[in-house]
Enzyme design. Structure first.
Site, short mmCIF file in Angstrom:
data_model
loop_
_atom_site.label_atom_id
_atom_site.label_comp_id
_atom_site.label_asym_id
_atom_site.label_seq_id
_atom_site.Cartn_x
_atom_site.Cartn_y
_atom_site.Cartn_z
N CYS A 42 -24.21 -12.56 21.98
CA CYS A 42 -25.24 -12.84 21.00
C CYS A 42 -26.62 -12.63 21.61
O CYS A 42 -26.82 -12.82 22.81
CB CYS A 42 -25.10 -14.28 20.49
SG CYS A 42 -26.26 -14.72 19.18
N ASP A 44 -29.06 -14.52 21.28
CA ASP A 44 -29.67 -15.83 21.51
C ASP A 44 -30.22 -15.93 22.93
O ASP A 44 -29.52 -15.66 23.91
CB ASP A 44 -28.61 -16.92 21.28
CG ASP A 44 -29.23 -18.31 21.17
OD1 ASP A 44 -29.88 -18.74 22.15
OD2 ASP A 44 -29.05 -18.96 20.13
N ARG A 46 -30.78 -18.29 24.76
CA ARG A 46 -30.22 -19.36 25.59
C ARG A 46 -28.92 -18.95 26.27
O ARG A 46 -28.32 -19.75 26.99
CB ARG A 46 -29.97 -20.61 24.73
CG ARG A 46 -31.21 -21.17 24.06
CD ARG A 46 -30.86 -22.20 23.01
NE ARG A 46 -30.13 -21.60 21.89
CZ ARG A 46 -29.62 -22.30 20.88
NH1 ARG A 46 -29.77 -23.62 20.86
NH2 ARG A 46 -28.97 -21.68 19.90
N HIS A 98 -21.07 -18.19 21.08
CA HIS A 98 -21.53 -19.48 21.60
C HIS A 98 -21.60 -20.49 20.46
O HIS A 98 -21.83 -20.15 19.29
CB HIS A 98 -22.90 -19.35 22.27
CG HIS A 98 -24.03 -18.99 21.35
ND1 HIS A 98 -24.88 -19.92 20.82
CD2 HIS A 98 -24.44 -17.79 20.86
CE1 HIS A 98 -25.78 -19.32 20.05
NE2 HIS A 98 -25.53 -18.03 20.06
N CYS A 101 -24.51 -21.12 17.18
CA CYS A 101 -25.05 -19.80 16.86
C CYS A 101 -25.75 -19.82 15.50
O CYS A 101 -25.14 -20.17 14.48
CB CYS A 101 -23.93 -18.77 16.86
SG CYS A 101 -24.46 -17.09 16.44
#
Length: 215
Positions: A42, A44, A46, A98, A101
């Site tokens: 992803c 993302d 993080r 994750h 999400c």
């Protein structure tokens, strides 16, 4: 004055630290990349792929998009997979989602996020296919987690159904596709028990993984 000067400062510090610890690092890196792994994850911020598996630059080939989707008409993702498999001869493809999400949450809640809604239609198809199973999970956060896990398994199956991977297996190239999920709350990865090394394993491995998610 440089715009975002602090990032250039960070870069110089990083490069100096890397050179201090390994003077030949950049010299080796500049000659070739020979990763054994392709990471499909992803976007993302993080979820930093290299860091969470403790690999250095050059050891992990990476593709990232919103909700770590593998779509049969996405030339970006498929080009990465093709290059990784046919040119770099990677041995493992890791699809890693994750918990938490945002893309998965938007689909689960039928929320609108903008242009990305067009991309997330691909995940809505998964939701529609498994609506009964997803909403059989009564507790909201657990339902969200199960959908994140289901998404990973479905994307693993999409990788395995691609002509790129099927052709690699047909010529007996060593290639295994894995489904993992990352928990931002503790920084730990979890294997979702979908690990496929040949076409004969696709259906049973996928079915077993989905059953386990909703058991």
């Amino acid at each position: 004055m440089k715009v975002l000067k602090h990032l250039f400062d960070n870069n110089r510090n990083w490069a100096q630290h890397r050179t201090d610890s390994d003077p030949e690092f950049f010299s080796r890196l500049s000659h070739q990349q020979a990763p054994e792994y392709l990471w499909i994850g992803c976007s993302d911020s993080r979820v930093p792929a290299n860091e969470i598996v403790g690999l250095l630059p050059g050891e992990l080939f990476v593709h990232r998009n919103i909700a770590n989707l593998v779509v049969d008409n996405d030339l970006n993702c498929l080009s990465v997979v093709q290059f990784a498999v046919d040119v770099l001869k990677i041995k493992h493809i890791i699809v890693c989602g994750h918990y938490g999400c945002g893309g998965v949450k938007a689909v689960l809640d039928d929320a609108k996020v903008g242009l990305a809604d067009n991309w997330l239609k691909n995940l809505k198809n998964v939701k529609e296919q498994f609506t009964d199973k997803i909403f059989s999970v009564s507790e909201g956060s657990q339902r969200f987690n199960r959908f994140c896990e289901l998404n990973v398994v479905k994307q693993v199956l999409n990788v395995c159904s691609s002509d790129i991977v099927k052709s690699a297996w047909k010529r007996n190239q060593s290639l295994t596709v894995h489904g993992w999920i990352y928990d931002i709350k503790d920084g730990l990865l979890q294997d979702l028990d979908v690990c496929i090394s040949n076409p004969d394993e696709v259906d049973i491995s996928g079915s077993n993984a989905i059953k386990k998610i909703f058991s």
